[in-house]
Design a protein around this motif. Structure first.
Motif, PDB file in Angstrom:
ATOM      1  N   ASN A  75       3.163   0.009   6.954  1.00 17.56           N
ATOM      2  CA  ASN A  75       4.594   0.196   6.698  1.00 17.56           C
ATOM      3  C   ASN A  75       4.886   1.031   5.453  1.00 17.56           C
ATOM      4  N   GLU A  76       4.274   2.185   5.355  1.00 18.16           N
ATOM      5  CA  GLU A  76       4.455   3.124   4.245  1.00 18.16           C
ATOM      6  C   GLU A  76       3.936   2.602   2.901  1.00 18.16           C
ATOM      7  N   MET A  77       3.187   1.499   2.903  1.00 18.45           N
ATOM      8  CA  MET A  77       2.668   0.916   1.669  1.00 18.45           C
ATOM      9  C   MET A  77       1.144   0.976   1.661  1.00 18.45           C
ATOM     10  N   LEU A  78       0.596   1.546   0.589  1.00 17.71           N
ATOM     11  CA  LEU A  78      -0.845   1.561   0.382  1.00 17.71           C
ATOM     12  C   LEU A  78      -1.171   0.451  -0.605  1.00 17.71           C
ATOM     13  N   THR A  79      -2.066  -0.438  -0.234  1.00 16.44           N
ATOM     14  CA  THR A  79      -2.487  -1.520  -1.114  1.00 16.44           C
ATOM     15  C   THR A  79      -3.982  -1.420  -1.321  1.00 16.44           C
ATOM     16  N   ILE A  80      -4.380  -1.320  -2.586  1.00 19.29           N
ATOM     17  CA  ILE A  80      -5.797  -1.297  -2.946  1.00 19.29           C
ATOM     18  C   ILE A  80      -6.040  -2.519  -3.812  1.00 19.29           C
ATOM     19  N   SER A  81      -7.021  -3.311  -3.436  1.00 24.48           N
ATOM     20  CA  SER A  81      -7.336  -4.501  -4.210  1.00 24.48           C
ATOM     21  C   SER A  81      -8.844  -4.618  -4.366  1.00 24.48           C
ATOM     22  N   GLY A  82      -9.248  -5.446  -5.309  1.00 27.04           N
ATOM     23  CA  GLY A  82     -10.669  -5.656  -5.524  1.00 27.04           C
ATOM     24  C   GLY A  82     -10.902  -6.662  -6.634  1.00 27.04           C
ATOM     25  N   HIS A  83     -12.167  -6.936  -6.856  1.00 32.29           N
ATOM     26  CA  HIS A  83     -12.514  -7.829  -7.964  1.00 32.29           C
ATOM     27  C   HIS A  83     -13.868  -7.433  -8.552  1.00 32.29           C
ATOM     28  N   ARG A  84     -14.000  -7.721  -9.842  1.00 32.85           N
ATOM     29  CA  ARG A  84     -15.216  -7.379 -10.577  1.00 32.85           C
ATOM     30  C   ARG A  84     -15.494  -8.520 -11.561  1.00 32.85           C
ATOM     31  N   GLU A 102     -12.318  -7.670 -16.261  1.00 36.04           N
ATOM     32  CA  GLU A 102     -12.910  -8.330 -15.112  1.00 36.04           C
ATOM     33  C   GLU A 102     -11.840  -9.138 -14.407  1.00 36.04           C
ATOM     34  N   GLY A 103     -12.167  -9.583 -13.222  1.00 28.69           N
ATOM     35  CA  GLY A 103     -11.210 -10.332 -12.423  1.00 28.69           C
ATOM     36  C   GLY A 103     -10.734  -9.488 -11.266  1.00 28.69           C
ATOM     37  N   ARG A 104      -9.620  -9.887 -10.688  1.00 30.70           N
ATOM     38  CA  ARG A 104      -9.121  -9.159  -9.527  1.00 30.70           C
ATOM     39  C   ARG A 104      -7.988  -8.229  -9.947  1.00 30.70           C
ATOM     40  N   PHE A 105      -7.729  -7.243  -9.099  1.00 29.42           N
ATOM     41  CA  PHE A 105      -6.598  -6.359  -9.312  1.00 29.42           C
ATOM     42  C   PHE A 105      -5.953  -6.071  -7.967  1.00 29.42           C
ATOM     43  N   VAL A 106      -4.694  -5.689  -8.003  1.00 32.20           N
ATOM     44  CA  VAL A 106      -3.960  -5.256  -6.818  1.00 32.20           C
ATOM     45  C   VAL A 106      -3.070  -4.108  -7.249  1.00 32.20           C
ATOM     46  N   ARG A 107      -3.168  -2.980  -6.558  1.00 33.02           N
ATOM     47  CA  ARG A 107      -2.264  -1.835  -6.779  1.00 33.02           C
ATOM     48  C   ARG A 107      -1.572  -1.556  -5.455  1.00 33.02           C
ATOM     49  N   THR A 108      -0.265  -1.510  -5.459  1.00 31.96           N
ATOM     50  CA  THR A 108       0.510  -1.238  -4.248  1.00 31.96           C
ATOM     51  C   THR A 108       1.446  -0.078  -4.527  1.00 31.96           C
ATOM     52  N   LEU A 109       1.421   0.915  -3.637  1.00 32.74           N
ATOM     53  CA  LEU A 109       2.254   2.107  -3.780  1.00 32.74           C
ATOM     54  C   LEU A 109       3.012   2.378  -2.492  1.00 32.74           C
ATOM     55  N   ARG A 110       4.274   2.753  -2.624  1.00 39.89           N
ATOM     56  CA  ARG A 110       5.018   3.267  -1.467  1.00 39.89           C
ATOM     57  C   ARG A 110       4.690   4.751  -1.394  1.00 39.89           C
ATOM     58  N   ILE A 111       4.201   5.196  -0.251  1.00 44.37           N
ATOM     59  CA  ILE A 111       3.783   6.582  -0.096  1.00 44.37           C
ATOM     60  C   ILE A 111       4.988   7.410   0.352  1.00 44.37           C
ATOM     61  N   PRO A 112       5.285   8.497  -0.385  1.00 45.81           N
ATOM     62  CA  PRO A 112       6.518   9.254  -0.165  1.00 45.81           C
ATOM     63  C   PRO A 112       6.500  10.237   1.007  1.00 45.81           C
ATOM     64  N   ALA A 113       5.588  10.091   1.945  1.00 48.43           N
ATOM     65  CA  ALA A 113       5.518  11.006   3.086  1.00 48.43           C
ATOM     66  C   ALA A 113       5.139  10.219   4.325  1.00 48.43           C
ATOM     67  N   MET A 114       5.403  10.795   5.468  1.00 44.71           N
ATOM     68  CA  MET A 114       5.004  10.168   6.726  1.00 44.71           C
ATOM     69  C   MET A 114       3.499  10.382   6.891  1.00 44.71           C
ATOM     70  N   ILE A 115       2.767   9.278   6.994  1.00 47.33           N
ATOM     71  CA  ILE A 115       1.300   9.302   7.035  1.00 47.33           C
ATOM     72  C   ILE A 115       0.822   8.879   8.419  1.00 47.33           C
ATOM     73  N   ALA A 118      -3.981   5.948  11.268  1.00 48.27           N
ATOM     74  CA  ALA A 118      -5.305   5.927  11.903  1.00 48.27           C
ATOM     75  C   ALA A 118      -6.266   6.926  11.264  1.00 48.27           C
ATOM     76  N   LYS A 119      -5.742   7.878  10.512  1.00 47.10           N
ATOM     77  CA  LYS A 119      -6.587   8.912   9.922  1.00 47.10           C
ATOM     78  C   LYS A 119      -6.798   8.745   8.417  1.00 47.10           C
ATOM     79  N   VAL A 120      -6.345   7.635   7.843  1.00 46.63           N
ATOM     80  CA  VAL A 120      -6.546   7.394   6.418  1.00 46.63           C
ATOM     81  C   VAL A 120      -8.028   7.168   6.160  1.00 46.63           C
ATOM     82  N   GLU A 121      -8.568   7.832   5.116  1.00 45.53           N
ATOM     83  CA  GLU A 121      -9.988   7.715   4.763  1.00 45.53           C
ATOM     84  C   GLU A 121     -10.128   7.279   3.315  1.00 45.53           C
ATOM     85  N   ALA A 122     -11.141   6.455   3.049  1.00 47.88           N
ATOM     86  CA  ALA A 122     -11.438   6.023   1.680  1.00 47.88           C
ATOM     87  C   ALA A 122     -12.910   6.305   1.386  1.00 47.88           C
TER      88      ALA A 122
END
Length: 147
Positions: A75-84, A102-115, A118-122
């Protein structure tokens, strides 16, 4: 006779200021993104860029295993999370100072374009997570005849 005014200890003054700032500036805007009790919450550095064909996010996450990272696009939101975690204490060694997050993190961004989800790559390489999100191809605008 001179009357002396009571002086607050420096620690009490600092505690009062910390409490005031906590109330004013540290109130969570998004409580659902707050850490669970006992967890740290920190934010790795992030860059967001755009080309004609894609939106790119680069996140500095050195010292991570890629298995401890998670990338979601919904839904136009990119969420990257992780822990160290850093639990490499040596026998007889006591930390005097530590700055590694250390610990966990969460970054959430609203992406300003139509994405195209199925083709998102990390890609994770040398402590840098790069997420490439291809834009949907724009169809040319056409004038619609009214019947």
């Amino acid at each position: 006779m001179k009357v002396m005014k009571p002086v607050l200890p420096a620690g009490a003054v600092r505690r009062d200021f910390d409490t005031m700032f906590d109330r004013m500036f540290r109130t969570p805007l998004f409580p659902e993104m707050m850490p669970m009790k006992g967890e740290a919450l920190w934010e790795p550095a992030l860059d967001l860029s755009e080309t004609d064909k894609e939106v790119i996010v680069r996140l500095e996450v050195p010292g991570f295993h890629k298995e401890n990272l998670d990338v979601k696009f919904e839904n136009e939101m990119l969420t990257i999370s992780g822990h160290r975690e850093f639990r490499n204490e040596m026998k007889g060694e006591e930390f005097l100072w530590t700055e590694r997050e250390e610990g966990r993190f969460v970054r959430t961004l609203r992406i300003p374009a139509m994405i195209e989800p199925a083709k998102v790559e990390a890609l994770y390489e040398n402590g840098l997570l790069t997420v490439k999100m291809p834009k949907m191809e724009q169809t040319p605008k056409a004038k619609i005849a009214i019947k």
